[in-house]
Design a protein around this motif. Structure first.
Motif, mmCIF file in Angstrom:
data_model
loop_
_atom_site.group_PDB
_atom_site.id
_atom_site.type_symbol
_atom_site.label_atom_id
_atom_site.label_comp_id
_atom_site.label_asym_id
_atom_site.label_seq_id
_atom_site.Cartn_x
_atom_site.Cartn_y
_atom_site.Cartn_z
ATOM 1 N N LEU A 66 0.916 -1.105 0.023
ATOM 2 C CA LEU A 66 -0.132 -0.047 -0.084
ATOM 3 C C LEU A 66 0.832 1.068 -0.045
ATOM 4 O O LEU A 66 0.601 2.343 -0.649
ATOM 5 N N ARG A 67 1.758 1.242 0.931
ATOM 6 C CA ARG A 67 2.907 2.485 0.763
ATOM 7 C C ARG A 67 3.542 2.697 -0.594
ATOM 8 O O ARG A 67 3.850 3.697 -1.038
ATOM 9 N N GLU A 68 3.757 1.476 -1.149
ATOM 10 C CA GLU A 68 4.292 1.469 -2.796
ATOM 11 C C GLU A 68 3.402 1.908 -3.708
ATOM 12 O O GLU A 68 3.733 2.192 -4.954
ATOM 13 N N GLY A 69 2.179 2.107 -3.364
ATOM 14 C CA GLY A 69 1.190 2.835 -4.122
ATOM 15 C C GLY A 69 0.062 2.006 -4.908
ATOM 16 O O GLY A 69 -0.773 2.290 -5.543
ATOM 17 N N TYR A 70 0.148 0.682 -4.371
ATOM 18 C CA TYR A 70 -0.945 -0.163 -5.024
ATOM 19 C C TYR A 70 -2.029 -0.093 -3.954
ATOM 20 O O TYR A 70 -1.961 0.018 -2.873
ATOM 21 N N THR A 71 -3.255 -0.207 -4.734
ATOM 22 C CA THR A 71 -4.434 -0.124 -3.865
ATOM 23 C C THR A 71 -4.886 -1.562 -3.558
ATOM 24 O O THR A 71 -4.195 -2.491 -4.046
ATOM 25 N N GLU A 72 -5.851 -1.751 -2.426
ATOM 26 C CA GLU A 72 -6.439 -2.833 -2.105
ATOM 27 C C GLU A 72 -7.024 -3.574 -3.089
ATOM 28 O O GLU A 72 -6.858 -4.999 -3.361
ATOM 29 N N GLU A 73 -7.868 -2.941 -4.118
ATOM 30 C CA GLU A 73 -8.391 -3.331 -5.121
ATOM 31 C C GLU A 73 -7.664 -4.077 -6.200
ATOM 32 O O GLU A 73 -7.795 -5.127 -6.634
ATOM 33 N N GLN A 74 -6.419 -3.395 -6.440
ATOM 34 C CA GLN A 74 -5.576 -4.123 -7.495
ATOM 35 C C GLN A 74 -5.084 -5.155 -6.754
ATOM 36 O O GLN A 74 -4.777 -6.121 -7.629
ATOM 37 N N LEU A 75 -4.482 -5.097 -5.689
ATOM 38 C CA LEU A 75 -3.659 -6.358 -4.981
ATOM 39 C C LEU A 75 -5.019 -7.609 -4.917
ATOM 40 O O LEU A 75 -4.451 -8.734 -5.330
ATOM 41 N N GLN A 102 7.738 -14.677 1.055
ATOM 42 C CA GLN A 102 6.225 -14.581 1.555
ATOM 43 C C GLN A 102 5.214 -13.589 1.221
ATOM 44 O O GLN A 102 5.483 -12.408 1.240
ATOM 45 N N LEU A 103 3.961 -13.863 0.959
ATOM 46 C CA LEU A 103 2.885 -12.940 0.728
ATOM 47 C C LEU A 103 2.369 -12.865 1.996
ATOM 48 O O LEU A 103 1.768 -13.883 2.458
ATOM 49 N N LEU A 104 2.043 -11.778 2.354
ATOM 50 C CA LEU A 104 1.720 -11.701 3.743
ATOM 51 C C LEU A 104 0.211 -10.594 3.764
ATOM 52 O O LEU A 104 0.205 -9.616 3.142
ATOM 53 N N SER A 105 -0.716 -10.910 4.752
ATOM 54 C CA SER A 105 -2.017 -10.094 4.969
ATOM 55 C C SER A 105 -1.482 -8.974 5.687
ATOM 56 O O SER A 105 -0.196 -8.534 5.987
ATOM 57 N N ASP A 106 -2.408 -7.945 5.932
ATOM 58 C CA ASP A 106 -2.337 -6.819 6.486
ATOM 59 C C ASP A 106 -1.689 -7.000 8.106
ATOM 60 O O ASP A 106 -1.313 -5.890 8.487
ATOM 61 N N ASN A 107 -1.849 -8.016 8.786
ATOM 62 C CA ASN A 107 -1.491 -8.323 9.933
ATOM 63 C C ASN A 107 -0.157 -9.388 10.168
ATOM 64 O O ASN A 107 0.071 -10.129 11.018
ATOM 65 N N HIS A 108 0.512 -9.505 8.806
ATOM 66 C CA HIS A 108 1.536 -9.927 8.463
ATOM 67 C C HIS A 108 1.226 -11.648 8.606
ATOM 68 O O HIS A 108 2.363 -12.459 8.739
ATOM 69 N N ALA A 109 0.182 -12.300 8.408
ATOM 70 C CA ALA A 109 -0.278 -13.845 8.371
ATOM 71 C C ALA A 109 0.309 -14.042 6.980
ATOM 72 O O ALA A 109 0.187 -13.489 6.010
ATOM 73 N N VAL A 110 0.906 -15.480 7.026
ATOM 74 C CA VAL A 110 1.413 -15.698 5.514
ATOM 75 C C VAL A 110 0.097 -16.196 4.777
ATOM 76 O O VAL A 110 -0.592 -17.268 5.265
ATOM 77 N N ILE A 111 -0.034 -15.756 3.406
ATOM 78 C CA ILE A 111 -0.917 -16.257 2.794
ATOM 79 C C ILE A 111 -0.402 -17.131 1.744
ATOM 80 O O ILE A 111 -1.156 -18.274 1.548
ATOM 81 N N TYR A 139 -3.051 -16.442 -5.702
ATOM 82 C CA TYR A 139 -2.831 -16.833 -4.133
ATOM 83 C C TYR A 139 -3.817 -16.426 -3.205
ATOM 84 O O TYR A 139 -3.662 -16.459 -2.186
ATOM 85 N N GLY A 140 -4.923 -15.719 -3.761
ATOM 86 C CA GLY A 140 -6.246 -15.276 -2.878
ATOM 87 C C GLY A 140 -5.815 -13.746 -2.473
ATOM 88 O O GLY A 140 -4.893 -13.059 -2.739
ATOM 89 N N ARG A 141 -7.071 -13.414 -1.871
ATOM 90 C CA ARG A 141 -7.297 -12.054 -1.582
ATOM 91 C C ARG A 141 -6.635 -11.622 -0.382
ATOM 92 O O ARG A 141 -6.197 -12.530 0.357
ATOM 93 N N GLY A 142 -6.150 -10.153 -0.189
ATOM 94 C CA GLY A 142 -5.709 -9.726 1.157
ATOM 95 C C GLY A 142 -4.021 -9.693 1.105
ATOM 96 O O GLY A 142 -3.796 -9.273 2.394
#
Length: 175
Positions: A66-75, A102-111, A139-142
């Motif tokens: 998100l800090r890199e400029g991607y939106t939640e919708e894009q991700l 690792q692809l991580l969620s907003d609370n750093h859980a591994v997706i 890989y799923g949402r989030g």
């Protein structure tokens, strides 16, 4: 062309922007290509690399998408995420190398996670550079963060920086 989200991928800023997770032996060091007992890199614009030591060395970056400029919708549309790393051994010492992303969620859980496993390079190789590449898809949402970690060490136990060499690391999103 998608931009590289890894900061300081080739050691141009020494070890800045990298978190040294394990700093075994003499730790990480930045050296000039081709280095002692090394081979030229396939791209002329790359002039430095990170060298590991005789005990496990591991470093990582945490990318806030998100800090890199991607939106939640894009991700959440699950665009392909391409990771790449280049690694090599010296010609006079064997080594081991591992890449974990690792692809991580907003609370750093591994997706989702990619792990190359431990790659052993024997002694007496030509020191040529090899590229490790992996593409995440479906890989799923989030996903909101990416943790990129590479590690290695030498297999001979020599004091100094005879372990795996890494450079030109990259993470890009194909939005």
């Amino acid at each position: 062309m998608a931009r590289n989200l890894i900061k300081n991928p080739c050691g141009e800023e020494d070890l800045r922007r990298w978190v040294q997770v394990q700093n075994g032996g003499n730790g990480w060091k930045v050296e000039e290509l081709p280095g002692d007992c090394g081979a030229a890199f396939p791209r002329d614009e790359i002039s430095k690399y990170f060298a590991s030591s005789f005990l496990l060395c591991s470093k990582s970056q945490l990318i806030d998408l998100l800090r890199e400029g991607y939106t939640e919708e894009q991700l959440d549309a699950q665009p392909n995420i391409v990771v790449s790393d280049w690694y090599a051994a010296r010609t006079d010492a064997g080594c081991s190398y591992e890449l974990k992303v690792q692809l991580l969620s907003d609370n750093h859980a591994v997706i989702r996670e990619y792990n190359s496993g431990n790659i052993c390079i024997p002694e007496k190789t030509n020191g040529s550079w090899k590229q490790m590449t992996y593409t995440f898809s479906q890989y799923g949402r989030g996903v909101r963060f990416i943790r990129f970690t590479h590690s290695g060490k030498d297999s001979v136990g020599w004091k100094g920086w005879y372990g795996v060499r890494v450079t030109n690391s990259s993470v890009s999103i194909k939005v």
